[in-house]
Design a protein around this motif. Structure first.
Motif, PDB file in Angstrom:
ATOM      1  N   ALA A 132       0.817  -1.219   0.000  1.00  0.00           N
ATOM      2  CA  ALA A 132       0.000   0.000   0.000  1.00  0.00           C
ATOM      3  C   ALA A 132       0.847   1.263   0.000  1.00  0.00           C
ATOM      4  O   ALA A 132       0.423   2.299  -0.529  1.00  0.00           O
ATOM      5  N   ARG A 133       2.044   1.213   0.564  1.00  0.00           N
ATOM      6  CA  ARG A 133       2.925   2.387   0.585  1.00  0.00           C
ATOM      7  C   ARG A 133       3.608   2.637  -0.754  1.00  0.00           C
ATOM      8  O   ARG A 133       4.301   3.642  -0.923  1.00  0.00           O
ATOM      9  N   HIS A 134       3.430   1.752  -1.716  1.00  0.00           N
ATOM     10  CA  HIS A 134       4.113   1.871  -3.001  1.00  0.00           C
ATOM     11  C   HIS A 134       3.099   1.855  -4.142  1.00  0.00           C
ATOM     12  O   HIS A 134       2.801   0.807  -4.716  1.00  0.00           O
ATOM     13  N   PRO A 135       2.562   3.029  -4.496  1.00  0.00           N
ATOM     14  CA  PRO A 135       1.507   3.090  -5.509  1.00  0.00           C
ATOM     15  C   PRO A 135       1.959   2.660  -6.906  1.00  0.00           C
ATOM     16  O   PRO A 135       1.125   2.438  -7.773  1.00  0.00           O
ATOM     17  N   GLN A 136       3.259   2.515  -7.129  1.00  0.00           N
ATOM     18  CA  GLN A 136       3.735   2.068  -8.434  1.00  0.00           C
ATOM     19  C   GLN A 136       3.574   0.560  -8.628  1.00  0.00           C
ATOM     20  O   GLN A 136       3.771   0.052  -9.733  1.00  0.00           O
ATOM     21  N   VAL A 137       3.180  -0.166  -7.588  1.00  0.00           N
ATOM     22  CA  VAL A 137       2.967  -1.612  -7.718  1.00  0.00           C
ATOM     23  C   VAL A 137       1.720  -1.825  -8.569  1.00  0.00           C
ATOM     24  O   VAL A 137       0.611  -1.463  -8.177  1.00  0.00           O
ATOM     25  N   GLU A 138       1.906  -2.392  -9.754  1.00  0.00           N
ATOM     26  CA  GLU A 138       0.810  -2.599 -10.702  1.00  0.00           C
ATOM     27  C   GLU A 138      -0.027  -3.828 -10.370  1.00  0.00           C
ATOM     28  O   GLU A 138      -1.221  -3.837 -10.581  1.00  0.00           O
ATOM     29  N   ARG A 139       0.607  -4.894  -9.943  1.00  0.00           N
ATOM     30  CA  ARG A 139      -0.077  -6.149  -9.641  1.00  0.00           C
ATOM     31  C   ARG A 139       0.759  -6.933  -8.633  1.00  0.00           C
ATOM     32  O   ARG A 139       1.980  -6.804  -8.598  1.00  0.00           O
ATOM     33  N   VAL A 140       0.086  -7.744  -7.867  1.00  0.00           N
ATOM     34  CA  VAL A 140       0.739  -8.781  -7.081  1.00  0.00           C
ATOM     35  C   VAL A 140       0.210 -10.078  -7.683  1.00  0.00           C
ATOM     36  O   VAL A 140      -0.992 -10.349  -7.624  1.00  0.00           O
ATOM     37  N   ILE A 141       1.110 -10.842  -8.301  1.00  0.00           N
ATOM     38  CA  ILE A 141       0.695 -12.005  -9.092  1.00  0.00           C
ATOM     39  C   ILE A 141       1.312 -13.266  -8.509  1.00  0.00           C
ATOM     40  O   ILE A 141       2.493 -13.288  -8.175  1.00  0.00           O
ATOM     41  N   ALA A 142       0.498 -14.290  -8.410  1.00  0.00           N
ATOM     42  CA  ALA A 142       0.971 -15.589  -7.940  1.00  0.00           C
ATOM     43  C   ALA A 142       0.464 -16.668  -8.881  1.00  0.00           C
ATOM     44  O   ALA A 142      -0.608 -16.541  -9.471  1.00  0.00           O
ATOM     45  N   GLY A 143       1.230 -17.705  -8.997  1.00  0.00           N
ATOM     46  CA  GLY A 143       0.814 -18.829  -9.816  1.00  0.00           C
ATOM     47  C   GLY A 143       0.620 -20.056  -8.964  1.00  0.00           C
ATOM     48  O   GLY A 143       0.638 -20.003  -7.727  1.00  0.00           O
ATOM     49  N   HIS A 144       0.417 -21.136  -9.619  1.00  0.00           N
ATOM     50  CA  HIS A 144       0.274 -22.453  -9.021  1.00  0.00           C
ATOM     51  C   HIS A 144      -0.881 -22.543  -8.046  1.00  0.00           C
ATOM     52  O   HIS A 144      -0.819 -23.227  -7.027  1.00  0.00           O
ATOM     53  N   LEU A 145      -1.947 -21.853  -8.327  1.00  0.00           N
ATOM     54  CA  LEU A 145      -3.155 -21.968  -7.516  1.00  0.00           C
ATOM     55  C   LEU A 145      -4.229 -22.755  -8.265  1.00  0.00           C
ATOM     56  O   LEU A 145      -5.204 -23.170  -7.680  1.00  0.00           O
ATOM     57  N   HIS A 146      -4.051 -22.937  -9.547  1.00  0.00           N
ATOM     58  CA  HIS A 146      -4.983 -23.725 -10.359  1.00  0.00           C
ATOM     59  C   HIS A 146      -6.377 -23.119 -10.417  1.00  0.00           C
ATOM     60  O   HIS A 146      -7.367 -23.834 -10.532  1.00  0.00           O
TER      61      HIS A 146
END
Length: 109
Positions: free
Chosen positions: A18-32
């Motif tokens: 939240a302190r870093h507005p430049q973060v476009e996405r938080v992406i994770a895989g392997h959840l199916h």
């Protein structure tokens, strides 16, 4: 998908993101299972599997199961200053493409 989750440190991680507005996405895989939600001022998302998918059952007591839904993956297109665009692509061959217009004229319903 399992009991591990982010049980320790979730509020702290959300605070950092939240302190870093430049973060476009938080992406994770392997959840199916492809899932998206607003989180910590950005979008958190998971990718589908290139194999089976976790069955979509939102009941709190749902039994863990999988389905042979179409496999897929995410394609992220980013060419700053344009925003990040994410596409969900299925890997199974499907019929088509089919035109939207008949002979360049009227829209096909």
């Amino acid at each position: 998908m399992d009991d591990i989750g982010l049980q320790v440190g979730a509020p702290e991680l959300a605070g950092v993101v939240a302190r870093h507005p430049q973060v476009e996405r938080v992406i994770a895989g392997h959840l199916h299972r492809p899932i998206q939600c607003r989180w910590a001022g950005t979008i958190a998302m998971t990718s589908p599997s290139t194999a089976h998918q976790v069955a979509l059952d939102l009941a709190p007591d749902a039994v863990a199961a999988f389905r042979m839904e179409p496999p897929g993956f995410l394609v992220h297109a980013w060419a700053p200053p344009a925003p990040l665009v994410t596409h969900l692509a299925c890997t199974e061959d499907c019929e088509g493409p089919f035109p939207f217009h008949e002979d360049g004229g009227a829209l096909i319903d």
